[in-house]
Design a protein around this motif. Sequence first.
Motif, mmCIF file in Angstrom:
data_model
loop_
_atom_site.group_PDB
_atom_site.id
_atom_site.type_symbol
_atom_site.label_atom_id
_atom_site.label_comp_id
_atom_site.label_asym_id
_atom_site.label_seq_id
_atom_site.Cartn_x
_atom_site.Cartn_y
_atom_site.Cartn_z
ATOM 1 N N ARG A 157 71.594 -22.148 35.259
ATOM 2 C CA ARG A 157 70.973 -21.046 36.007
ATOM 3 C C ARG A 157 71.482 -21.069 37.448
ATOM 4 N N PRO A 158 72.263 -20.068 37.844
ATOM 5 C CA PRO A 158 72.896 -20.100 39.166
ATOM 6 C C PRO A 158 71.928 -19.953 40.337
ATOM 7 N N ASP A 159 70.730 -19.473 40.093
ATOM 8 C CA ASP A 159 69.786 -19.218 41.177
ATOM 9 C C ASP A 159 68.781 -20.357 41.395
ATOM 10 N N ILE A 160 69.066 -21.525 40.791
ATOM 11 C CA ILE A 160 68.206 -22.698 40.936
ATOM 12 C C ILE A 160 69.050 -23.859 41.452
ATOM 13 N N ARG A 161 68.537 -24.532 42.480
ATOM 14 C CA ARG A 161 69.193 -25.750 42.965
ATOM 15 C C ARG A 161 68.523 -26.946 42.292
ATOM 16 N N ILE A 162 69.322 -27.922 41.886
ATOM 17 C CA ILE A 162 68.816 -29.047 41.099
ATOM 18 C C ILE A 162 69.250 -30.369 41.720
ATOM 19 N N ALA A 163 68.345 -31.326 41.700
ATOM 20 C CA ALA A 163 68.657 -32.700 42.089
ATOM 21 C C ALA A 163 68.148 -33.616 40.977
ATOM 22 N N ARG A 164 69.007 -34.490 40.517
ATOM 23 C CA ARG A 164 68.620 -35.449 39.476
ATOM 24 C C ARG A 164 68.441 -36.828 40.095
ATOM 25 N N ASN A 165 67.559 -37.618 39.495
ATOM 26 C CA ASN A 165 67.515 -39.045 39.788
ATOM 27 C C ASN A 165 67.076 -39.766 38.517
ATOM 28 N N ALA A 166 66.928 -41.057 38.585
ATOM 29 C CA ALA A 166 66.636 -41.844 37.379
ATOM 30 C C ALA A 166 65.251 -41.575 36.798
ATOM 31 N N MET A 167 64.322 -41.083 37.618
ATOM 32 C CA MET A 167 62.949 -40.920 37.159
ATOM 33 C C MET A 167 62.547 -39.481 36.854
ATOM 34 N N SER A 168 63.207 -38.520 37.501
ATOM 35 C CA SER A 168 62.810 -37.130 37.319
ATOM 36 C C SER A 168 63.934 -36.214 37.773
ATOM 37 N N THR A 169 63.688 -34.930 37.610
ATOM 38 C CA THR A 169 64.610 -33.899 38.072
ATOM 39 C C THR A 169 63.822 -32.976 38.986
ATOM 40 N N GLN A 170 64.422 -32.587 40.094
ATOM 41 C CA GLN A 170 63.776 -31.645 40.997
ATOM 42 C C GLN A 170 64.542 -30.331 40.974
ATOM 43 N N ILE A 171 63.803 -29.222 40.989
ATOM 44 C CA ILE A 171 64.420 -27.907 41.101
ATOM 45 C C ILE A 171 63.829 -27.200 42.315
ATOM 46 N N PHE A 172 64.663 -26.376 42.942
ATOM 47 C CA PHE A 172 64.289 -25.723 44.192
ATOM 48 C C PHE A 172 64.738 -24.275 44.155
ATOM 49 N N GLY A 173 63.930 -23.391 44.744
ATOM 50 C CA GLY A 173 64.304 -21.989 44.836
ATOM 51 C C GLY A 173 63.094 -21.083 44.887
ATOM 52 N N ASP A 174 63.318 -19.840 44.538
ATOM 53 C CA ASP A 174 62.261 -18.835 44.500
ATOM 54 C C ASP A 174 61.219 -19.223 43.447
ATOM 55 N N TYR A 175 59.947 -19.221 43.848
ATOM 56 C CA TYR A 175 58.863 -19.641 42.953
ATOM 57 C C TYR A 175 58.897 -18.928 41.606
ATOM 58 N N ARG A 176 58.982 -17.596 41.623
ATOM 59 C CA ARG A 176 58.951 -16.834 40.361
ATOM 60 C C ARG A 176 60.169 -17.136 39.493
ATOM 61 N N THR A 177 61.313 -17.333 40.114
ATOM 62 C CA THR A 177 62.526 -17.677 39.374
ATOM 63 C C THR A 177 62.386 -19.043 38.714
ATOM 64 N N LEU A 178 61.875 -20.009 39.468
ATOM 65 C CA LEU A 178 61.676 -21.353 38.921
ATOM 66 C C LEU A 178 60.691 -21.346 37.761
ATOM 67 N N MET A 179 59.575 -20.643 37.945
ATOM 68 C CA MET A 179 58.548 -20.623 36.903
ATOM 69 C C MET A 179 59.040 -19.906 35.648
ATOM 70 N N ALA A 180 59.808 -18.836 35.810
ATOM 71 C CA ALA A 180 60.369 -18.132 34.642
ATOM 72 C C ALA A 180 61.337 -19.036 33.890
ATOM 73 N N ALA A 181 62.170 -19.761 34.624
ATOM 74 C CA ALA A 181 63.118 -20.677 33.987
ATOM 75 C C ALA A 181 62.368 -21.771 33.229
ATOM 76 N N LEU A 182 61.352 -22.344 33.861
ATOM 77 C CA LEU A 182 60.582 -23.394 33.194
ATOM 78 C C LEU A 182 59.853 -22.867 31.970
ATOM 79 N N THR A 183 59.288 -21.676 32.065
ATOM 80 C CA THR A 183 58.611 -21.084 30.913
ATOM 81 C C THR A 183 59.575 -20.987 29.730
ATOM 82 N N ASP A 184 60.756 -20.451 29.970
ATOM 83 C CA ASP A 184 61.739 -20.287 28.892
ATOM 84 C C ASP A 184 62.221 -21.633 28.357
ATOM 85 N N ASP A 185 62.627 -22.529 29.263
ATOM 86 C CA ASP A 185 63.245 -23.776 28.821
ATOM 87 C C ASP A 185 62.240 -24.747 28.216
ATOM 88 N N ILE A 186 61.029 -24.800 28.748
ATOM 89 C CA ILE A 186 60.009 -25.665 28.152
ATOM 90 C C ILE A 186 59.588 -25.130 26.789
#
Length: 92
Positions: A32-61
Amino acid sequence: MPLQASIDISMYPLQDQYCQPILDFIESLEKRPDIRIARNAMSTQIFGDYRTLMAALTDDIETVLADQPKTVFVLKLLGTDRSEADIERCGD
């Protein structure tokens, strides 16, 4: 300006072969080009527009849970983009 957010995601597939489903989930988010992502050993963080993030999570989860319903997701949500924030440590 749209509300920005930071979301910390931990995924726990309750199965023996748990690594690949986690990698597949992260790869889906990375497409997803409109989401910034950071990975680490314990979790993944995503950053960006709230509605965009929540829509992506809804679909992918939903995709993960349809295939592997015994998967636990833990999400921590902050109503600001912390992707560029310096981490302050207690006692420093």
